[in-house]
Design a protein around this motif. Structure first.
Motif, short mmCIF file in Angstrom:
data_model
loop_
_atom_site.label_atom_id
_atom_site.label_comp_id
_atom_site.label_asym_id
_atom_site.label_seq_id
_atom_site.Cartn_x
_atom_site.Cartn_y
_atom_site.Cartn_z
N ASP A 82 52.29 44.19 36.14
CA ASP A 82 53.00 44.63 37.34
C ASP A 82 53.77 43.52 38.05
N GLY A 83 53.66 42.28 37.59
CA GLY A 83 54.42 41.18 38.20
C GLY A 83 53.92 40.76 39.57
N LYS A 84 52.70 41.16 39.94
CA LYS A 84 52.17 40.83 41.27
C LYS A 84 51.33 39.56 41.21
N PHE A 85 51.14 38.99 42.41
CA PHE A 85 50.28 37.82 42.56
C PHE A 85 48.91 38.32 43.02
N LYS A 86 47.84 37.97 42.27
CA LYS A 86 46.49 38.43 42.59
C LYS A 86 45.51 37.28 42.45
N HIS A 87 44.32 37.51 42.96
CA HIS A 87 43.21 36.60 42.66
C HIS A 87 42.11 37.46 42.04
N VAL A 88 41.86 37.27 40.76
CA VAL A 88 40.87 38.10 40.07
C VAL A 88 39.52 37.39 40.09
N VAL A 89 38.46 38.18 40.26
CA VAL A 89 37.10 37.63 40.31
C VAL A 89 36.17 38.49 39.47
N SER A 90 35.02 37.92 39.13
CA SER A 90 33.93 38.63 38.47
C SER A 90 34.35 39.21 37.12
N ASN A 91 34.14 40.51 36.91
CA ASN A 91 34.41 41.15 35.62
C ASN A 91 35.90 41.16 35.29
N GLN A 92 36.75 41.15 36.32
CA GLN A 92 38.19 41.22 36.09
C GLN A 92 38.69 40.01 35.32
N VAL A 93 38.05 38.84 35.49
CA VAL A 93 38.47 37.63 34.80
C VAL A 93 38.34 37.83 33.30
N ASP A 94 37.17 38.29 32.86
CA ASP A 94 36.93 38.52 31.43
C ASP A 94 37.85 39.62 30.90
N GLN A 95 38.01 40.67 31.67
CA GLN A 95 38.84 41.80 31.25
C GLN A 95 40.29 41.36 31.08
N ASN A 96 40.83 40.60 32.03
CA ASN A 96 42.21 40.14 31.93
C ASN A 96 42.40 39.18 30.77
N LEU A 97 41.42 38.31 30.52
CA LEU A 97 41.51 37.38 29.40
C LEU A 97 41.56 38.14 28.08
N ARG A 98 40.69 39.16 27.96
CA ARG A 98 40.66 39.97 26.75
C ARG A 98 42.00 40.69 26.54
N GLU A 99 42.54 41.26 27.64
CA GLU A 99 43.82 41.97 27.55
C GLU A 99 44.95 41.02 27.17
N ASP A 100 44.94 39.80 27.73
CA ASP A 100 45.99 38.82 27.42
C ASP A 100 45.96 38.43 25.94
N ILE A 101 44.77 38.20 25.41
CA ILE A 101 44.66 37.82 24.00
C ILE A 101 45.10 38.97 23.11
N GLU A 102 44.70 40.20 23.48
CA GLU A 102 45.15 41.38 22.70
C GLU A 102 46.67 41.52 22.74
N ARG A 103 47.27 41.27 23.91
CA ARG A 103 48.73 41.36 24.04
C ARG A 103 49.41 40.30 23.17
N MET A 104 48.86 39.09 23.16
CA MET A 104 49.42 38.02 22.33
C MET A 104 49.33 38.36 20.85
N LYS A 105 48.22 38.97 20.44
CA LYS A 105 48.06 39.37 19.04
C LYS A 105 49.05 40.47 18.69
N LYS A 106 49.21 41.41 19.61
CA LYS A 106 50.06 42.57 19.37
C LYS A 106 51.53 42.17 19.19
N ILE A 107 52.02 41.24 20.02
CA ILE A 107 53.42 40.85 19.91
C ILE A 107 53.60 39.65 18.97
N ARG A 108 52.54 39.30 18.25
CA ARG A 108 52.56 38.29 17.19
C ARG A 108 53.00 36.92 17.71
N LEU A 109 52.51 36.54 18.89
CA LEU A 109 52.74 35.18 19.38
C LEU A 109 51.99 34.19 18.52
N HIS A 110 52.46 32.95 18.48
CA HIS A 110 51.77 31.92 17.71
C HIS A 110 50.32 31.77 18.21
N LYS A 111 50.17 31.76 19.54
CA LYS A 111 48.85 31.63 20.14
C LYS A 111 47.96 32.81 19.76
#
Length: 158
Positions: free
Chosen positions: A98-127
């Motif tokens: 959504d392009g917003k500025f947030k501060h994520v805490v607790s379970n959201q940190v793990d959830q966002n990290l998982r989503e970011d890695i899945e997004r990187m895999k999906k769009i075939r980034l080097h990372k």
């Protein structure tokens, strides 16, 4: 002659030994800024800033907090931008969804990290590919280190 030892006396009935904030057990004997750091996504600087914005004494112990003070801390953590906390202090800037500025805490940190890695895999980034292959991601050498799992590097000539 024995030296006098200093200890904290918790005679008050309103003292809570273990607080529960954001699905995290917080030790009540520790001072508030340091007690908040046990919540994932909150560091020492952010926790002191939150306490200052919520008008809470930094020398108070976490177990001495009233319900109203706990609610003030939670509202500052949930809406940091409303309390004039600058954007560079937040741990999730310009979110991909959504392009917003947030501060994520607790379970959201793990959830966002998982989503970011899945997004990187999906769009075939080097990372993302390095994550997928189980290799080092941040440019480290793999010839001699990180051999847990499968062998990487130069094979010996016969």
């Amino acid at each position: 002659k024995a030296k006098p030892t200093m200890s904290i006396v918790f005679a008050d009935e309103s003292f809570t030994h273990i607080l529960r904030l954001y699905n995290t057990n917080i030790d009540g004997k520790v001072k508030i800024p340091f007690a908040l750091t046990s919540i994932k996504g909150i560091g020492r600087r952010f926790s002191t800033l939150v306490c200052k914005m919520a008008d809470i004494d930094l020398n108070k112990r976490a177990g001495e907090l009233s319900e109203e003070e706990q609610q003030r801390i939670l509202t500052v953590i949930q809406n940091p931008r409303q309390f004039k906390i600058p954007d560079w202090f937040l741990n999730r800037q310009k979110d991909h969804k959504d392009g917003k500025f947030k501060h994520v805490v607790s379970n959201q940190v793990d959830q966002n990290l998982r989503e970011d890695i899945e997004r990187m895999k999906k769009i075939r980034l080097h990372k993302g590919l390095r994550h997928y292959w189980g290799l080092k991601v941040r440019g480290q050498h793999t010839k001699s280190c990180g051999r847990r799992g499968h062998t990487v590097g130069v094979s010996k000539k016969k």
